[in-house]
Design a protein around this motif. Structure first.
Motif, PDB file in Angstrom:
ATOM      1  N   ALA A 123     -25.397   7.778 -32.110  1.00 49.81           N
ATOM      2  CA  ALA A 123     -24.280   7.610 -31.593  1.00 49.81           C
ATOM      3  C   ALA A 123     -24.756   6.634 -30.413  1.00 49.81           C
ATOM      4  CB  ALA A 123     -23.022   8.140 -31.463  1.00 49.81           C
ATOM      5  N   TRP A 124     -24.974   5.715 -30.398  1.00 50.23           N
ATOM      6  CA  TRP A 124     -25.402   4.777 -29.221  1.00 50.23           C
ATOM      7  C   TRP A 124     -24.000   3.758 -28.727  1.00 50.23           C
ATOM      8  CZ3 TRP A 124     -28.906   6.655 -26.903  1.00 50.23           C
ATOM      9  CH2 TRP A 124     -30.197   7.237 -27.363  1.00 50.23           C
ATOM     10  N   ALA A 125     -23.451   3.180 -29.422  1.00 47.36           N
ATOM     11  CA  ALA A 125     -22.370   3.182 -28.914  1.00 47.36           C
ATOM     12  C   ALA A 125     -21.745   3.394 -27.746  1.00 47.36           C
ATOM     13  CB  ALA A 125     -21.637   1.980 -29.950  1.00 47.36           C
ATOM     14  N   LYS A 126     -21.522   4.890 -28.235  1.00 49.73           N
ATOM     15  CA  LYS A 126     -20.460   5.964 -27.315  1.00 49.73           C
ATOM     16  C   LYS A 126     -21.715   6.033 -26.859  1.00 49.73           C
ATOM     17  CE  LYS A 126     -18.011  10.186 -28.731  1.00 49.73           C
ATOM     18  NZ  LYS A 126     -17.891  11.009 -29.671  1.00 49.73           N
ATOM     19  N   ALA A 127     -22.577   6.817 -26.243  1.00 49.70           N
ATOM     20  CA  ALA A 127     -23.569   6.894 -25.391  1.00 49.70           C
ATOM     21  C   ALA A 127     -23.486   5.720 -24.983  1.00 49.70           C
ATOM     22  CB  ALA A 127     -25.003   7.094 -26.197  1.00 49.70           C
ATOM     23  N   LEU A 128     -22.991   4.563 -25.251  1.00 47.37           N
ATOM     24  CA  LEU A 128     -23.266   3.540 -23.927  1.00 47.37           C
ATOM     25  C   LEU A 128     -22.295   3.669 -23.295  1.00 47.37           C
ATOM     26  CD1 LEU A 128     -24.990   0.474 -23.240  1.00 47.37           C
ATOM     27  CD2 LEU A 128     -23.584  -0.500 -24.800  1.00 47.37           C
ATOM     28  N   ASP A 129     -21.081   3.655 -23.589  1.00 46.50           N
ATOM     29  CA  ASP A 129     -19.882   3.973 -23.138  1.00 46.50           C
ATOM     30  C   ASP A 129     -19.705   5.473 -21.820  1.00 46.50           C
ATOM     31  OD1 ASP A 129     -18.706   2.143 -24.030  1.00 46.50           O
ATOM     32  OD2 ASP A 129     -17.696   2.950 -25.821  1.00 46.50           O
ATOM     33  N   GLN A 130     -20.614   6.562 -22.463  1.00 48.33           N
ATOM     34  CA  GLN A 130     -20.617   6.800 -21.991  1.00 48.33           C
ATOM     35  C   GLN A 130     -21.713   7.252 -20.193  1.00 48.33           C
ATOM     36  OE1 GLN A 130     -21.667   9.414 -24.810  1.00 48.33           O
ATOM     37  NE2 GLN A 130     -19.711  10.596 -25.043  1.00 48.33           N
ATOM     38  N   ALA A 131     -22.719   6.406 -20.561  1.00 51.18           N
ATOM     39  CA  ALA A 131     -23.670   6.233 -19.471  1.00 51.18           C
ATOM     40  C   ALA A 131     -22.728   5.112 -18.354  1.00 51.18           C
ATOM     41  CB  ALA A 131     -24.598   5.661 -20.291  1.00 51.18           C
ATOM     42  N   LEU A 132     -22.035   4.283 -19.358  1.00 52.05           N
ATOM     43  CA  LEU A 132     -22.078   3.353 -18.104  1.00 52.05           C
ATOM     44  C   LEU A 132     -20.706   4.158 -17.393  1.00 52.05           C
ATOM     45  CD1 LEU A 132     -20.744  -0.120 -20.736  1.00 52.05           C
ATOM     46  CD2 LEU A 132     -21.869   0.306 -17.893  1.00 52.05           C
ATOM     47  N   ALA A 133     -19.452   5.300 -17.816  1.00 53.07           N
ATOM     48  CA  ALA A 133     -18.722   6.256 -17.352  1.00 53.07           C
ATOM     49  C   ALA A 133     -19.888   6.575 -15.899  1.00 53.07           C
ATOM     50  CB  ALA A 133     -18.154   7.183 -18.149  1.00 53.07           C
ATOM     51  N   VAL A 134     -20.955   7.024 -16.478  1.00 57.28           N
ATOM     52  CA  VAL A 134     -21.934   7.596 -15.117  1.00 57.28           C
ATOM     53  C   VAL A 134     -22.096   7.221 -14.114  1.00 57.28           C
ATOM     54  CG1 VAL A 134     -23.537   9.040 -15.046  1.00 57.28           C
ATOM     55  CG2 VAL A 134     -22.873   9.765 -17.119  1.00 57.28           C
ATOM     56  N   THR A 135     -22.216   5.620 -14.792  1.00 58.45           N
ATOM     57  CA  THR A 135     -22.889   5.188 -13.328  1.00 58.45           C
ATOM     58  C   THR A 135     -21.546   4.570 -12.367  1.00 58.45           C
ATOM     59  OG1 THR A 135     -22.123   2.819 -14.479  1.00 58.45           O
ATOM     60  CG2 THR A 135     -25.047   3.192 -14.737  1.00 58.45           C
ATOM     61  N   LYS A 136     -20.361   4.085 -13.268  1.00 56.68           N
ATOM     62  CA  LYS A 136     -19.168   4.050 -12.329  1.00 56.68           C
ATOM     63  C   LYS A 136     -18.980   5.391 -11.294  1.00 56.68           C
ATOM     64  CE  LYS A 136     -16.865   0.896 -14.958  1.00 56.68           C
ATOM     65  NZ  LYS A 136     -17.928  -0.466 -15.209  1.00 56.68           N
ATOM     66  N   VAL A 137     -19.193   6.788 -11.800  1.00 58.48           N
ATOM     67  CA  VAL A 137     -18.805   7.546 -10.846  1.00 58.48           C
ATOM     68  C   VAL A 137     -19.260   8.286  -9.978  1.00 58.48           C
ATOM     69  CG1 VAL A 137     -16.643   8.497 -12.590  1.00 58.48           C
ATOM     70  CG2 VAL A 137     -18.919   9.808 -13.118  1.00 58.48           C
ATOM     71  N   GLU A 138     -20.804   7.555 -10.411  1.00 57.78           N
ATOM     72  CA  GLU A 138     -22.149   8.383  -9.808  1.00 57.78           C
ATOM     73  C   GLU A 138     -23.160   7.401  -9.810  1.00 57.78           C
ATOM     74  OE1 GLU A 138     -23.243  10.775  -6.662  1.00 57.78           O
ATOM     75  OE2 GLU A 138     -21.330  11.754  -7.573  1.00 57.78           O
ATOM     76  N   PRO A 139     -22.855   6.285  -8.678  1.00 62.30           N
ATOM     77  CA  PRO A 139     -23.577   5.487  -8.897  1.00 62.30           C
ATOM     78  C   PRO A 139     -24.942   5.268  -8.037  1.00 62.30           C
ATOM     79  CG  PRO A 139     -21.887   4.656  -7.644  1.00 62.30           C
ATOM     80  CD  PRO A 139     -21.436   5.919  -8.269  1.00 62.30           C
ATOM     81  N   ASN A 140     -24.524   6.312  -7.396  1.00 63.30           N
ATOM     82  CA  ASN A 140     -26.289   7.196  -6.296  1.00 63.30           C
ATOM     83  C   ASN A 140     -27.046   8.342  -7.648  1.00 63.30           C
ATOM     84  OD1 ASN A 140     -25.674   4.873  -4.138  1.00 63.30           O
ATOM     85  ND2 ASN A 140     -23.945   6.155  -3.707  1.00 63.30           N
TER      86      ASN A 140
END
Length: 161
Positions: free
Chosen positions: A57-74
């Motif tokens: 489910a790569w579109a969903k995975a993409l949304d989740q990865a974007l969320a990770v980079t927003k909440v923990e960019p480091n």
């Protein structure tokens, strides 16, 4: 990253265990137990990404990865997940751009260099791929070299490394 407290950390650990067993419905059920106030914690998002990625489910995975980079960019993992997701939805150049930027931020992460080599191969940039795989091997040693030898994405690239 702030730690994830009990019992939520136990639910995430259980979800990861179910993922290792390829039992993604069970993994999802464990994550449903996480307090909604902690649903955007990077470790919860990472577990959700693992489930989505394993289910294709790569579109969903993409949304989740974007969320990770927003909440923990480091945290380098988020950028790696983002690039993998982009590549899987056939946005290879965007995946490359994401990892190239991440590599500048996390220069000692051999997996970023390794993934850049794979992306460069997919983009027909063989000379650049050689540079990245050599850097990955320099950082990660023999384990990375052996992984690269057996990786079909890097076939024929390791001869001189």
């Amino acid at each position: 990253m702030l730690p994830l407290e009990q019992p939520d950390s136990a639910w995430v650990d259980a979800a990861q265990g179910w993922c290792e067993l390829q039992q993604f419905d069970e993994a999802s059920a464990e994550l449903e137990k996480v307090d909604p106030a902690h649903s955007s914690h990077p470790l919860v998002l990472e577990a959700r990404w693992q489930i989505s990625a394993n289910l294709g489910a790569w579109a969903k995975a993409l949304d989740q990865a974007l969320a990770v980079t927003k909440v923990e960019p480091n945290w380098p993992n988020g950028w790696i997940y983002l690039a993998n997701s982009l590549a899987m939805v056939e946005l290879t150049q965007e995946a490359y751009d994401t990892l190239k930027s991440a590599q500048q931020k996390f220069p000692e992460q051999e997996i970023i260099c390794y993934d850049l080599a794979c992306l460069c191969e997919n983009l027909d940039r063989r000379d650049e791929a050689r540079k990245w795989i050599q850097k990955a091997i320099d950082l990660g040693g023999e384990e990375i070299r052996l992984r690269a030898i057996s990786d079909p994405d890097l076939e024929g690239l390791i001869g001189n490394c």
